[in-house]
Motif scaffolding. Structure first.
Motif, PDB file in Angstrom:
ATOM      1  N   ARG A 200       0.734  -1.287   0.055  1.00  0.00           N
ATOM      2  CA  ARG A 200       0.176  -0.035   0.012  1.00  0.00           C
ATOM      3  C   ARG A 200       0.933   1.202  -0.038  1.00  0.00           C
ATOM      4  O   ARG A 200       1.915   1.312   0.630  1.00  0.00           O
ATOM      5  N   MET A 202       1.027   5.552   0.576  1.00  0.00           N
ATOM      6  CA  MET A 202       0.385   6.387   1.709  1.00  0.00           C
ATOM      7  C   MET A 202       0.374   7.889   1.202  1.00  0.00           C
ATOM      8  O   MET A 202       1.265   8.332   0.744  1.00  0.00           O
ATOM      9  N   SER A 330      -3.811   9.835   7.890  1.00  0.00           N
ATOM     10  CA  SER A 330      -3.024   9.252   6.720  1.00  0.00           C
ATOM     11  C   SER A 330      -3.846   8.524   6.209  1.00  0.00           C
ATOM     12  O   SER A 330      -4.912   7.949   6.453  1.00  0.00           O
ATOM     13  N   ARG A 332      -3.741   5.027   3.361  1.00  0.00           N
ATOM     14  CA  ARG A 332      -3.081   3.874   2.849  1.00  0.00           C
ATOM     15  C   ARG A 332      -3.621   3.757   1.411  1.00  0.00           C
ATOM     16  O   ARG A 332      -5.010   3.602   1.401  1.00  0.00           O
ATOM     17  N   SER A 403       4.004  -0.102   3.778  1.00  0.00           N
ATOM     18  CA  SER A 403       4.476   0.285   2.579  1.00  0.00           C
ATOM     19  C   SER A 403       5.887   0.232   2.583  1.00  0.00           C
ATOM     20  O   SER A 403       6.761   0.447   3.698  1.00  0.00           O
TER      21      SER A 403
END
Length: 457
Positions: A200, A202, A330, A332, A403
């Protein structure tokens, strides 16, 4: 070439391989602390000498930070590039370690023998599994199996500030590999190896909502003046609907659904949501409804509030309406979600939630896209079958909730896909006191890389 002969050599050489790993682990290559700059250079030089013993033309390359280790060897077949990092995390708090973190040793535990010390897993133990597989191959066959590039970094644990400039400045040297191999991930469980094919991305945002130009007395202004904590809370609550889906317009436009084959593999892993949540004192899955646990962790995007503050939070009580309230959020990302587009949409959404007299300032943002590997490349299935031959359970293509930026950089800068194969376990305590690496992971990891090299070449 006989793979069986290579595997036998690995088995016979395991004590010497452990000695080499412990020698590398004794070097306190902590990249975040300037006091250890010389030790980082020493670790880089150690690796250069070790690669040279395999016939690799290796050298350190200076950067504004710590050296890169770069090595090349010619050969027939595909061109493979291996990436690892020789720097490690700080060891604080030292008093929580059961032994000197830079005096590694093999210990007996209820779960089996482990290598204990800083870097045992992350990433010295992992990168040495690949180098030891190459060593056994060279000793049996006289050469390495194909053309190879070795790229070992010394700043991964401090954010890799030199990495992108180094790759861009040396693009011609690094742009030719057919595939990048990265050993900085883990097993799905103790008996099930994995190739991580989804990482993922970010986006990070920090925002501050301002109402009045100063803090206000809540008795005199409460009820008539806008309270930025109320405004911020309302806006953040509006980011999700009652089904756990993110409500930002266009958020899911570039989010793919799982293929039937990948869904079948994941379903076959037997992931236990109750046990996963129970391990942290929870019991009920939250988030996007109608999705399995592995989908939510590996293949679905998220929007999470990581911090929120405003007003008086000290001892006692202060009855004010604060002038400002702030939060960190945040995201993802998965699939083809564009970090800039997500950031722009988020900011537009927050602005749409503001009442009169309130303004918002976005203080920081940065982002990186998700990485999705081209598993239709036959090399991935060859590697999966090779791993399956070494471990009790068949290997699976899995996702990763976190990540790993290097895989994205290899794709965007070099145009090469990465095959992420690692042998860590969830309880290896990387970045924490008493880091370990199972001896089985080290041993089978070396054997696994030999099998993968055989399959790919």
């Amino acid at each position: 070439m006989s793979l069986d002969a290579v595997l036998s050599r690995i088995d016979a050489d395991l004590p010497a391989a452990l000695d080499r790993l412990k020698a590398l682990m004794r070097i306190p290559s902590i990249s975040t602390d300037p006091e250890y700059k010389a030790e980082c250079a020493r670790a880089a030089n150690w690796l250069v000498e070790d690669l040279e013993s395999l016939g690799v033309q290796a050298e350190t390359r200076q950067t504004p930070g710590h050296p890169m280790v770069v090595g090349h060897i010619d050969g027939d077949g595909p061109h493979l590039m291996f990436y690892g990092h020789y720097d490690v995390q700080p060891v604080d708090p030292l008093e929580l370690w059961n032994r000197d973190p830079f005096d590694p040793e093999v210990e007996d535990t209820p779960a089996g023998k482990v290598i204990r010390g800083r870097g045992a897993n992350d990433d010295k133990g992992q990168l040495m599994t690949f180098i030891e597989a190459c060593r056994a191959w060279k000793e049996v066959n006289g050469t390495l199996p194909c053309k190879m590039t070795f790229f070992l970094e010394g700043e991964e644990e401090s954010g890799s500030p030199s990495l992108v400039p180094f790759l861009e400045e040396n693009l011609a040297e690094f742009s030719a590999p057919d595939l990048a191999l990265i050993c900085d991930t883990g097993l799905f469980d103790e008996k099930t190896p994995a190739i991580t094919t989804m990482l993922r991305g970010m986006v990070k945002e920090e925002l501050t909502i301002t109402a009045a130009d100063k803090d206000l007395h809540s008795g005199m202004y409460g009820g008539i003046a806008a309270n930025p904590i109320h405004v911020l809370s309302t806006a953040l609550a509006a980011l999700h609907d009652d089904q756990g889906r993110v409500t930002i317009p266009g958020f899911y436009d570039d989010v793919p659904e799982l293929s039937d084959e990948l869904r079948k593999q994941w379903d076959g892993l037997g992931f236990d949501e109750a046990a996963f949540l129970g391990g942290v004192g929870l019991s009920v899955p939250a988030g996007e409804q109608g999705r399995t646990g592995l989908e939510m962790i590996w293949s679905r995007p998220t929007c999470e509030v990581n911090g929120i503050w405003g007003g008086y939070t000290g001892a006692g009580f202060k009855t004010v309406l604060p002038s400002e309230a702030s939060a960190k959020i945040s995201f993802r990302l998965v699939g083809q979600q564009d970090p800039k587009a997500i950031s722009d949409s988020f900011r537009a959404f927050i602005r749409s939630q503001l009442p009169a007299d309130c303004s918002v300032a976005f203080n920081i943002t940065n982002g990186a896209p998700a990485s999705v590997m081209a598993t239709e490349d036959p090399a991935f299935e060859k590697a999966r079958l090779a791993l399956s031959d070494e471990w009790p359970n068949p290997a699976a293509f899995i996702g990763c909730g976190g990540s790993i930026p290097i895989a994205g950089y290899f794709k965007t800068i070099l145009g090469v896909d990465s095959m992420l194969i690692g042998f860590g376990r969830d309880d290896d305590q990387i970045h924490s006191p008493n880091e370990k690496y199972a001896l089985e992971s080290f041993h089978r990891g070396i054997r696994s890389w030999a099998r993968v090299l055989d399959a790919l070449t």
